[in-house]
Design an enzyme around this catalytic site. Structure first.
Site: not given
Ligand code: ACM
Length: 543
Positions: A359
């Site tokens: 992310e």
């Molecule tokens: C995640 O769930 N951001 C790896």
């Protein structure tokens, strides 16, 4: 007085109450843990004795004939004279004592003189070369129980199977003060070994902090289900949870809060080592994760010099993601990362270091790939294999590196090229997803995950383009934005953790939802005795 625990083969398939001895029993027979099923001889789905209530189901199980185990005051546990075997034999003695009222003394075999096991006794034997990795054999026949394995881990998993074959009341600490009760172990032969080498769970101790005792309790839940990896998510925007001696403000400032503004916390290196040792005794490898280059607000708020601007942002106690990033163009950033990896690697005997990598919204794709490749070199130089969430598959990875699949829509082409894969598809394994729309805790961005959804999938079908040998196994992450303590954690983890354990352990051909839900329901009294705050899922026939 002897406690009868021998039973007929029919007891594998019949309700156990029907297996009570013909003579008037001293005490009430055991309530059957589950319904009757087809005859038990193989792992074929149509032939499973679900009444045994084992989770995960073993690779091969055959009903025996004649008497099963018969523990009494003369019973002993004979054991290979090796420290690991002696320890497991000691644990078996305690388990038998709590379950039957008799504590069999542990007696090392005298090599070459006698390996005879008399009726009523048990044996725990290490025989190199006899079982698959992590495998064991459990043979209950002629009033004896024999547990054999090539290595200590197999003995430990065999012990967990014996634990589930014995009655739930052995889980109560005070049971020794109660009168002895019958414990039923029928004649059988189990030859067992896991499908996958990676059977893991992740606990996010960054969004909310969990104490050392909490983590140990989570380790116990894994051990009960023959899981062998605990991934600790040790740093995120909301908290830095592991002491780094060269960078003390990471914990002094970055560890001092959590989601919602609570006090947070961190593990000293000695406490982390204590967790590592506790897990290792249960054959569980700790996998430390420091999430980077995103999810780094706790570090950035602790040290202004880590920021491209030279200004430290405030600590963060919300739940948004994607707003933070290390200053990837600055060499100083990599000196910091090397210090962190070096100190954590030094106290982590397991071979892995997880660098997160998920992310990241503040970097260009080229900046991101360059960062991952540079961190990978640091991790390797510090003697560890790098793991990253599936975004890292966009970088050029070393043959030792591991990609952890989490986004159900991640590009399969990249995943298929991953040197090694761990499967944590968010819509199957994420323990922080709600069970249904009424679940108070949890999130639902990856969908609702009732127990059947967590159970009814085949890891081999998730990235079918990946070579089978690249798939290490499965892992169930428990993110902690919506959970603040172990009671909350247990509610989301249990029973889905047990479902994922079976996905990782049992052969695909032996897995069947209808039988699983009955075996899972049989865990209810044991989990209640252990004080586990599990979700009474309405589609499970809880005992
Ligand atoms: C995640 O769930 N951001 C790896």
């Amino acid at each position: 007085m002897r406690m009868r625990v021998g039973r007929l083969a029919a007891c594998l398939t019949l309700a156990l109450a029907a297996c009570a001895p013909a003579a008037k029993p001293r005490v009430q027979p055991v309530t059957p843990p589950a319904v009757a099923a087809a005859p038990a001889t193989t792992t074929a789905p149509t032939a499973m004795p679900v009444s045994l209530g084992l989770v995960p189901w073993p690779r091969e199980l055959a009903a025996g004939t004649g008497p099963g185990l018969d523990v009494g005051p003369a019973s002993k546990i004979f054991v290979t004279n090796a420290p690991a075997a002696l320890r497991i034999a000691g644990d078996l003695a305690a388990l038998v004592a709590r379950s039957t009222g008799f504590r069999p003394p542990v007696t090392p075999f005298v090599p070459g003189v006698s390996e005879f096991v008399p009726p009523g006794s048990l044996s725990v034997t290490l025989v190199p070369g006899t079982t698959l990795p992590e495998g064991y054999q459990l043979i209950v026949e002629d009033s004896r129980l024999r547990l054999n394995a090539a290595a200590p881990a197999g003995l430990f998993y065999g012990l967990q199977t014996i634990r589930q074959l014995l009655p739930y009341w052995g889980e109560y600490d005070a049971i020794l003060f109660q009168r002895p009760r019958p414990a039923l172990i029928p004649p059988l032969t189990i030859r067992d070994a896991p499908r996958y080498e990676w059977r893991g769970a992740m606990l996010d101790v960054a969004r909310h902090f969990f104490t050392v005792d909490d983590v140990k309790r989570f380790v116990d839940l894994l051990a009960l289900h023959k899981m062998n990896r605990l991934h600790l998510h040790l740093a995120d925007d909301q908290g830095w949870r592991i002491e780094i001696k060269k960078w003390p403000d990471l914990t002094a400032k970055g560890g001092a809060t959590e989601v919602g503004g609570g006090a947070g916390g961190f593990y000293t290196q000695a406490q982390y080592s204590d967790i590592v040792a506790y897990a290792a005794e249960r054959f569980i490898t700790i996998v430390p994760e420091i999430d980077m280059p995103g999810h780094t607000n706790a570090a950035l708020s602790s040290y202004a010099e880590l920021n491209c601007s030279g200004q430290a942002p405030p600590v963060f106690t919300g739940t948004e993601v994607g707003f933070s990033a290390l200053c990837v163009g600055m060499d100083f950033t990599y000196l910091f990362i090397d210090d962190v990896v070096k100190e954590i690697a030094a106290i982590t005997p397991g071979p892995y270091f997880h660098m997160g990598g998920d992310e990241v919204k503040k970097l260009t794709p080229a900046q991101y790939r360059g960062f991952v490749e540079r961190v990978q070199t640091i991790v390797q130089a510090r003697g560890k294999q790098m793991i990253g969430w599936d975004e890292v598959a966009a970088a050029t990875l070393l043959p030792t590196s591991v990609v952890q699949h989490w986004r159900p829509d991640a590009a399969h082409g990249e995943l298929a090229r991953a040197p090694h894969l761990i499967l944590s598809p968010g819509n199957r394994t994420y323990l922080d997803m709600k069970y249904d729309d009424d679940t108070a805790l949890g999130l639902k961005w990856a969908g609702l995950i009732p127990v059947r959804t967590a159970y009814d999938w085949d890891p081999a079908a998730i990235v079918p383009e990946a070579p089978a040998a690249a798939v290490l196994g499965v892992e169930a992450p428990l993110w902690s934005e919506t959970i603040a303590n172990m009671r909350d954690a247990e509610f989301l983890a249990m029973p889905r953790l047990a479902a994922i354990a079976e996905v990782g352990w049992s052969p695909a051909a032996a897995r069947d939802w209808e039988r699983f839900r009955v075996r899972l329901g049989a865990q209810g009294p044991r989990w209640a005795a252990l004080g586990i705050n599990f979700y009474r899922a309405p589609d499970i026939p809880w005992k």
